[in-house]
Design a protein around this motif. Structure first.
Motif, PDB file in Angstrom:
ATOM      1  N   LEU A 160       0.856  -0.999   0.147  1.00  0.00           N
ATOM      2  CA  LEU A 160       0.022   0.016  -0.093  1.00  0.00           C
ATOM      3  C   LEU A 160       0.988   1.309  -0.202  1.00  0.00           C
ATOM      4  O   LEU A 160       1.819   1.381   0.807  1.00  0.00           O
ATOM      5  N   GLU A 161       0.660   2.326  -1.056  1.00  0.00           N
ATOM      6  CA  GLU A 161       1.392   3.475  -1.189  1.00  0.00           C
ATOM      7  C   GLU A 161       0.590   4.652  -1.242  1.00  0.00           C
ATOM      8  O   GLU A 161      -0.510   4.514  -1.916  1.00  0.00           O
ATOM      9  N   THR A 162       0.988   5.504  -0.247  1.00  0.00           N
ATOM     10  CA  THR A 162       0.221   7.080  -0.758  1.00  0.00           C
ATOM     11  C   THR A 162       1.303   8.127  -0.420  1.00  0.00           C
ATOM     12  O   THR A 162       2.241   8.168   0.253  1.00  0.00           O
ATOM     13  N   ASP A 163       1.179   9.170  -0.989  1.00  0.00           N
ATOM     14  CA  ASP A 163       1.865  10.348  -0.924  1.00  0.00           C
ATOM     15  C   ASP A 163       1.208  11.552  -0.383  1.00  0.00           C
ATOM     16  O   ASP A 163      -0.014  11.704  -0.633  1.00  0.00           O
ATOM     17  N   VAL A 164       1.699  12.145   0.675  1.00  0.00           N
ATOM     18  CA  VAL A 164       1.229  13.130   1.627  1.00  0.00           C
ATOM     19  C   VAL A 164       2.063  14.289   1.735  1.00  0.00           C
ATOM     20  O   VAL A 164       3.278  14.038   1.589  1.00  0.00           O
ATOM     21  N   ASP A 165       1.478  15.340   1.684  1.00  0.00           N
ATOM     22  CA  ASP A 165       2.230  16.835   1.985  1.00  0.00           C
ATOM     23  C   ASP A 165       1.682  17.756   2.868  1.00  0.00           C
ATOM     24  O   ASP A 165       2.280  18.617   2.972  1.00  0.00           O
ATOM     25  N   ASN A 166       0.706  16.970   3.613  1.00  0.00           N
ATOM     26  CA  ASN A 166       0.129  18.232   4.577  1.00  0.00           C
ATOM     27  C   ASN A 166      -0.052  17.409   5.958  1.00  0.00           C
ATOM     28  O   ASN A 166      -1.119  17.683   6.714  1.00  0.00           O
ATOM     29  N   VAL A 167       0.719  16.498   6.356  1.00  0.00           N
ATOM     30  CA  VAL A 167       0.511  15.799   7.572  1.00  0.00           C
ATOM     31  C   VAL A 167       1.744  15.750   8.251  1.00  0.00           C
ATOM     32  O   VAL A 167       3.002  15.797   8.094  1.00  0.00           O
ATOM     33  N   THR A 168       1.748  16.164   9.765  1.00  0.00           N
ATOM     34  CA  THR A 168       2.808  16.501  10.353  1.00  0.00           C
ATOM     35  C   THR A 168       3.644  15.182  10.896  1.00  0.00           C
ATOM     36  O   THR A 168       3.258  14.039  10.680  1.00  0.00           O
ATOM     37  N   GLY A 169       4.872  15.182  11.238  1.00  0.00           N
ATOM     38  CA  GLY A 169       5.631  14.358  11.393  1.00  0.00           C
ATOM     39  C   GLY A 169       5.226  13.543  12.753  1.00  0.00           C
ATOM     40  O   GLY A 169       5.075  12.440  12.719  1.00  0.00           O
ATOM     41  N   GLU A 170       4.592  14.153  13.760  1.00  0.00           N
ATOM     42  CA  GLU A 170       4.045  13.351  14.889  1.00  0.00           C
ATOM     43  C   GLU A 170       2.740  12.593  14.081  1.00  0.00           C
ATOM     44  O   GLU A 170       2.553  11.498  14.701  1.00  0.00           O
ATOM     45  N   LEU A 178       9.951  13.186  -0.319  1.00  0.00           N
ATOM     46  CA  LEU A 178       9.532  13.431  -1.590  1.00  0.00           C
ATOM     47  C   LEU A 178       9.532  14.707  -1.796  1.00  0.00           C
ATOM     48  O   LEU A 178       9.219  15.698  -0.781  1.00  0.00           O
ATOM     49  N   LEU A 179       9.711  15.277  -3.038  1.00  0.00           N
ATOM     50  CA  LEU A 179       9.361  16.822  -3.315  1.00  0.00           C
ATOM     51  C   LEU A 179       8.277  16.782  -4.404  1.00  0.00           C
ATOM     52  O   LEU A 179       8.302  16.256  -5.448  1.00  0.00           O
ATOM     53  N   MET A 180       6.882  17.163  -3.756  1.00  0.00           N
ATOM     54  CA  MET A 180       5.866  16.997  -4.767  1.00  0.00           C
ATOM     55  C   MET A 180       5.655  18.147  -5.343  1.00  0.00           C
ATOM     56  O   MET A 180       6.501  19.075  -5.490  1.00  0.00           O
ATOM     57  N   LYS A 181       4.170  18.281  -5.929  1.00  0.00           N
ATOM     58  CA  LYS A 181       3.911  19.532  -6.736  1.00  0.00           C
ATOM     59  C   LYS A 181       3.987  20.668  -6.086  1.00  0.00           C
ATOM     60  O   LYS A 181       3.910  20.690  -4.853  1.00  0.00           O
ATOM     61  N   LYS A 182       4.307  21.633  -6.876  1.00  0.00           N
ATOM     62  CA  LYS A 182       4.487  23.017  -6.077  1.00  0.00           C
ATOM     63  C   LYS A 182       5.743  22.977  -5.477  1.00  0.00           C
ATOM     64  O   LYS A 182       5.685  24.027  -4.488  1.00  0.00           O
ATOM     65  N   GLN A 183       6.482  22.341  -5.605  1.00  0.00           N
ATOM     66  CA  GLN A 183       7.809  22.051  -4.816  1.00  0.00           C
ATOM     67  C   GLN A 183       7.363  22.111  -3.297  1.00  0.00           C
ATOM     68  O   GLN A 183       8.403  22.442  -2.212  1.00  0.00           O
ATOM     69  N   ARG A 184       6.440  21.601  -2.828  1.00  0.00           N
ATOM     70  CA  ARG A 184       6.133  21.057  -1.426  1.00  0.00           C
ATOM     71  C   ARG A 184       6.758  19.749  -0.833  1.00  0.00           C
ATOM     72  O   ARG A 184       6.810  18.779  -1.785  1.00  0.00           O
TER      73      ARG A 184
END
Length: 406
Positions: free
Chosen positions: A257-267, A289-295
């Motif tokens: 199972l794989e998913t990319d996330v860019d709005n989740v804290t490390g905790e 990862l370096l995701m879209k809009k360089q996030r």
């Protein structure tokens, strides 16, 4: 090493497989005697020699009294456990039916405990699967490889209505297995055949380098216009340099199972990882990862056994807020492992011993065990790990090895 090569140019089904193994010399009387211990209602095996497109083959028939019942996995498992089958025969039969249950559960959004076996829970399908496990053992086969599987085309009628070929459960069972295109308007690969093949075969491709001992042909139910409707099984020996992977290691299917996330804290990701492990994940890891809009973001990867996938999927959605999760089924090879406890100056420490294909053994002390001992003794973690390795090398074992997971 004695292996079988499944030539699936006309597909594969349970009766074709058992017919081919009987054609190879597995005695029908011995198979029948073991099947009788399942206490199936008036179940009798019957074979006849037929021709399919000019080729001789053995056609297997399963005669049984009509019944109107649907079985669950635990019903069939109880029948197998209460039978006189050998341990190896029981293990093969259990693994085949578990694959069927996992596929049916995935298709119907259920669990392997609750899913109903319809066609594959009937007496003839049980006889095909269990009979194949018995015949495989009687022929002393140690591994298998197979050609790509021809699945057929068109539609068929099942308990849930009319569906396209291959049937939904067959598609699930053939994940990771190469299939071959054809315009033959029939179902050539059945769920039962796919479950048997995916359990026995460790690789797919052309006929391997081998010394051929025997060839068996199992006939399908109808004559096809453009090809002989037979399953050919070639049995022979491979040298040590051409062993199948099943001899070197245990092969099993796992779900990734794989998913990319860019709005989740490390905790939150850390807590999600903890929950996933507690729910039965084999491994969970995070990749930057370096995701879209360089996030900046993270790739969350979960590896698990198929029966845990749905529960872990729910945790991913709940804890990460992701809108989608990629899911794939892959085969992994696992070295044989045993659990062993060694005696150190700080006390007993548990670990695992892995055996490589060359026969070399490697000992790895369990991290949690070493942490526990280090805290209790007030010593550095590294000291405990070094002591555990030294104790293993010197033969300081507190317990006899046992299979990992027992």
């Amino acid at each position: 090493m004695k292996i079988a090569y499944f030539d699936c140019g006309s597909g594969i089904s349970g009766d074709m497989t058992l017919g081919a193994l009987i054609d190879l010399g597995a005695p029908v009387e011995a198979i029948q005697e073991k099947l009788d211990s399942l206490k199936l209602p008036d179940c009798r095996l019957r074979t006849e020699t037929v021709k399919r497109h000019g080729f001789r083959a053995t056609k297997l028939h399963v005669d049984f009294a009509p019944e109107h019942k649907h079985r669950h996995l635990h019903h069939i498992a109880a029948m197998i456990d209460g039978s006189t089958l050998s341990d190896r025969q029981k293990d093969l039969a259990h693994r085949m039916f578990r694959r069927l249950a996992e596929a049916e559960a995935k298709v119907h959004g259920s669990t392997i405990e609750k899913v109903h076996f319809h066609e594959v829970g009937a007496v003839d399908s049980i006889a095909d699967v269990v009979g194949t496990a018995i015949a495989w053992d009687l022929l002393c086969l140690e591994g298998a490889v197979a050609s790509p599987v021809t699945v057929g085309s068109g539609t068929i009628e099942i308990a849930h209505g009319r569906v396209n070929v291959p049937a939904p459960a067959t598609v699930e069972l053939l994940r990771g297995i190469p299939i071959s295109e054809t315009d033959v308007p029939y179902e050539l690969a059945t769920p039962t055949g796919a479950a048997i093949l995916s359990t026995l075969a460790s690789g797919y491709g052309p006929l391997p380098t081998m010394t051929i001992d025997a060839v068996g042909y199992g006939a399908g139910s109808r004559d096809l216009e453009d090809r002989p409707n037979v399953l050919r099984v070639v049995v022979g020996h491979v040298s040590e340099t051409h062993r199948t992977e099943s001899e070197d290691s245990h092969t099993e299917q796992v779900v990734v199972l794989e998913t990319d996330v860019d709005n989740v804290t490390g905790e939150r990701l850390g807590y999600c990882q903890l929950r996933l492990f507690e729910a039965g994940a084999l491994d969970v890891y995070l990749t930057p990862l370096l995701m879209k809009k360089q996030r900046p973001g993270s790739l969350v990867t979960v590896i698990c056994r198929p029966d845990k996938a749905e529960a872990l999927l729910s945790i991913l959605f709940a804890e990460t807020g992701t809108l989608g999760v990629r899911e794939s089924r892959v085969r992994r090879r696992v070295l044989p492992r045993t659990v062993q406890v060694v005696v150190t100056a700080y006390g007993p420490v548990g670990g695992k011993v892995a055996t490589t294909p060359e026969g070399k053994q490697h000992f790895s002390p369990e991290y949690d065990e070493c942490v526990r001992v280090a805290r209790e003794r007030g010593v550095p973690l590294e000291d405990v790990q070094i002591a555990a390795h030294a104790a293993y090398r010197s033969g300081g074992s507190l317990s006899a090895p046992k299979t990992a997971g027992e």
